[in-house]
Design a protein around this motif. Structure first.
Motif, PDB file in Angstrom:
ATOM      1  N   ASN A 258       0.901  -1.158   0.000  1.00  0.00           N
ATOM      2  CA  ASN A 258       0.000   0.000   0.000  1.00  0.00           C
ATOM      3  C   ASN A 258       0.936   1.204   0.000  1.00  0.00           C
ATOM      4  OD1 ASN A 258      -2.419   1.303   0.028  1.00  0.00           O
ATOM      5  ND2 ASN A 258      -3.121   0.477   2.005  1.00  0.00           N
ATOM      6  N   ALA A 413      -2.728  -7.932  -4.860  1.00  0.00           N
ATOM      7  CA  ALA A 413      -3.317  -6.591  -4.928  1.00  0.00           C
ATOM      8  C   ALA A 413      -2.264  -5.554  -4.559  1.00  0.00           C
ATOM      9  CB  ALA A 413      -4.496  -6.499  -3.963  1.00  0.00           C
ATOM     10  N   GLY A 415      -2.169  -1.061  -3.417  1.00  0.00           N
ATOM     11  CA  GLY A 415      -2.835   0.227  -3.265  1.00  0.00           C
ATOM     12  C   GLY A 415      -1.865   1.348  -3.582  1.00  0.00           C
ATOM     13  N   THR A 435      -4.975  -6.915  -8.818  1.00  0.00           N
ATOM     14  CA  THR A 435      -5.939  -5.837  -8.527  1.00  0.00           C
ATOM     15  C   THR A 435      -5.159  -4.619  -8.038  1.00  0.00           C
ATOM     16  OG1 THR A 435      -7.692  -7.387  -7.893  1.00  0.00           O
ATOM     17  CG2 THR A 435      -7.898  -5.144  -7.066  1.00  0.00           C
ATOM     18  N   TRP A 437      -5.642  -0.725  -6.548  1.00  0.00           N
ATOM     19  CA  TRP A 437      -6.566   0.280  -6.019  1.00  0.00           C
ATOM     20  C   TRP A 437      -5.871   1.632  -5.965  1.00  0.00           C
ATOM     21  CZ3 TRP A 437      -6.843  -4.338  -2.591  1.00  0.00           C
ATOM     22  CH2 TRP A 437      -7.991  -5.109  -2.834  1.00  0.00           C
ATOM     23  N   THR A 440      -8.067   4.214  -2.864  1.00  0.00           N
ATOM     24  CA  THR A 440      -9.045   3.398  -2.159  1.00  0.00           C
ATOM     25  C   THR A 440      -8.348   2.087  -1.842  1.00  0.00           C
ATOM     26  OG1 THR A 440     -11.273   2.439  -2.237  1.00  0.00           O
ATOM     27  CG2 THR A 440     -10.026   2.386  -4.283  1.00  0.00           C
ATOM     28  N   TYR A 441      -8.986   1.244  -1.001  1.00  0.00           N
ATOM     29  CA  TYR A 441      -8.411  -0.077  -0.735  1.00  0.00           C
ATOM     30  C   TYR A 441      -9.565  -1.008  -0.397  1.00  0.00           C
ATOM     31  CZ  TYR A 441      -4.567  -3.272   0.090  1.00  0.00           C
ATOM     32  OH  TYR A 441      -3.678  -4.317  -0.041  1.00  0.00           O
ATOM     33  N   ARG A 442      -9.509  -2.238  -0.865  1.00  0.00           N
ATOM     34  CA  ARG A 442     -10.492  -3.285  -0.577  1.00  0.00           C
ATOM     35  C   ARG A 442     -11.766  -3.189  -1.413  1.00  0.00           C
ATOM     36  NH1 ARG A 442     -12.274  -4.673   4.915  1.00  0.00           N
ATOM     37  NH2 ARG A 442     -11.634  -6.822   4.695  1.00  0.00           N
ATOM     38  N   ALA A 443     -11.843  -2.293  -2.405  1.00  0.00           N
ATOM     39  CA  ALA A 443     -13.050  -2.244  -3.237  1.00  0.00           C
ATOM     40  C   ALA A 443     -13.154  -3.553  -4.014  1.00  0.00           C
ATOM     41  CB  ALA A 443     -12.971  -1.070  -4.200  1.00  0.00           C
TER      42      ALA A 443
END
Ligand code: ADP
Length: 493
Positions: A258, A413, A415, A435, A437, A440-443
């Protein structure tokens, strides 16, 4: 007396063939919630046999795709009606916040509506050929019996992500839920029967991974395995599937970066970092466990995250005020704790948390933790901890952070926090993860395909692509010419 649940096979409840049951505990109170059947090879044989027969029966095989879709949508309605009950059961079983499970259960019907809508949109194509007389078309067929092996962290959501596309495509399924969370999957199978799914289309065998799980993976009549869980188990499943040339979809671990740039809105980024690692007590494959902050904003980000980590309300997951529940079982707590000790031994500084908090309940609670003075080569930064432990590191340049973020065996993923539009899209391209992001995070959505890169998985979940993973493609050639077929051994001049 403790309630007991059998397997759900061919539309009815079955005693385990070995007669044994095992307890599932509430990780907040350590009370036994229920006992589930301990499945073995004989139970798996019975379930796969039921699924195989259901696959061949006209009540499923000859059902129109539109009617299959309707069954899925009806199941979606029933899940919506029972969302509160199911959310509570999941929270009791795995210790995640009731608030979070409620959110998951309220959006769960979306999976069933989405794939219900797609069931009659599975199309083949007409392929051009070199002769006007020759017709070539493709059709997508169901595979047969799909084995689904699922984890404990979001039991129904992660099971439905497999079940809905597999059923939409016309397969039948045998589910082996996690031994830590059997109950809601059994309730779900009951609701599916109520929705009108024929007997044997959905079967559930509860039990342990090396027993019931391994027997399902090895069963010769399984056409595909769909698995979510650890990279270690996924690797064993992939090897077994490869030996029999069957496909597998694997959704595995992660160690997601992230990344916070100096041009980010730091308050938002701090909340994104907190959500990324402390939501679900870090027990999600997508946890943003490696935090990279640009050196010029590092101190500010660290303090914001650490302040919030220290103020997180830990306690009973059923209470609305609680922000962090227990870890799901004892081994999980020990694993997280030992990783934190390992990090400190490796030279990390404990900036926040790091221990077992004072809570009125006897369960498996662990503090939200921030580790600093960490480097990318430490085991706490390389290995998946699956707990509320963030490692926060500074960086100086975009190239440097791309290299650091991609220097991992995982690729689930990532971020990115930045207000620079060019950088946002550039980072999306450069990061090696399925993925991305931005701000945002966890969408997540059933409509949006997800794929784990590198050791994070094989195959796609969610989206139209996922449904295609539960089909096989057949190519049909038709000669429409009525002229006599030439002797192949007479050469034409
Ligand atoms: P997690 O850390 O999420 O529990 P696991 O990979 O251990 O990850 O478990 C995920 C699921 O895989 C569970 O349903 C578990 O019972 C099952 N499982 C574990 N080991 C095996 C195995 N050897 N073969 C098949 N399934 C397994």
């Amino acid at each position: 007396m403790t309630e007991r649940h059998g397997h759900y096979i061919d539309g009815s409840w079955r005693e385990p063939s070995g007669g044994e049951y095992f307890a599932s505990r509430n990780p907040a109170t350590l009370e036994t919630l229920y006992e589930a059947a301990r499945g073995d090879r004989a139970d798996i044989d019975a379930a796969v046999d039921a699924a195989r027969r259901a696959f061949d029966r006209p009540s499923w095989r000859a059902l129109s795709a539109t009617k299959r879709g309707k069954l899925l949508r009806r199941l979606g309605d029933l899940v919506a009606e029972h969302a509160e009950e199911l959310a509570r059961l999941e929270s009791l079983d795995n210790g995640k916040l009731l608030r979070e499970m409620r959110g998951q259960l309220h959006s769960l019907p979306e999976y069933l509506y989405y794939y219900g809508g797609l069931a009659d949109k599975i199309e083949g194509a007409q392929i051009p050929t070199s002769s006007i007389e020759m017709l070539n078309y493709t059709q997508r067929e169901p595979l047969g019996v799909v084995g689904a092996i699922t984890p404990w962290n979001s039991p129904l959501t992660l099971t439905t992500a497999k079940l809905a596309p597999a059923l939409a495509a016309g397969n039948t399924v045998v589910i082996k839920p996690s031994e830590h969370t059997s109950y809601t999957i059994l309730r779900f199978a009951q609701l599916a029967a109520e929705a009108g799914f024929p007997d044997g289309v959905i079967n559930v065998v509860t039990g342990f991974g090396p027993e019931a799980g391994a027997a399902l993976v090895d069963h010769p009549d399984i056409a595909k395995i769909s698995f979510t869980g650890s990279t270690r188990t996924g690797s064993a499943i992939a090897a077994s599937a490869a030996a029999r040339f069957i496909g597998c979809t694997l959704e595995l671990g992660g160690k997601s970066p992230n990344i916070v740039f100096d041009d980010a809105n730091i308050a938002n980024a701090a909340m994104g970092v907190v959500a990324g690692i402390y939501a679900a007590a870090g027990q999600t494959c997508i946890a943003g466990s490696r935090v990279f902050a640009h050196r010029s904003v590092y101190d500010e980000l660290l303090e914001r995250v650490a302040d919030r980590a220290r103020s997180i309300v830990i306690g009973d997951p059923l209470q609305d005020a609680t922000e962090l529940g227990p870890l799901a079982f004892g081994d999980q707590l020990e694993k997280v704790e030992s990783y934190v000790h390992l990090g400190v031994d490796e030279g990390a500084t404990l900036h926040a948390g790091g221990g077992r908090p004072q809570v009125d309940l006897p369960g498996y609670f662990f503090e939200p933790t921030v580790l600093t003075d960490v480097t990318n080569d430490m085991r706490v930064v390389r290995e998946e901890i699956f707990g509320p432990v963030a490692a926060i590191m500074p960086f100086d340049t975009e190239d440097e952070v791309v290299a650091l973020a991609n220097d991992t065996e995982f690729g689930l993923a990532a971020g990115v926090w930045t207000q620079n539009l060019s950088r946002a899209h550039r980072m999306a391209r450069r990061l090696d993860a399925g993925t991305i992001w931005i701000n945002t995070y966890r969408a997540m959505s059933p409509m949006s395909p997800r794929q784990g890169f590198k050791n994070s998985g094989v195959g796609i979940e969610h989206g139209i692509e996922s449904m295609h993973e539960y089909t096989r493609l057949k190519s049909v050639w038709v000669n429409t010419d009525e002229a006599p077929v030439a002797d192949p051994f007479v050469l034409r001049s």
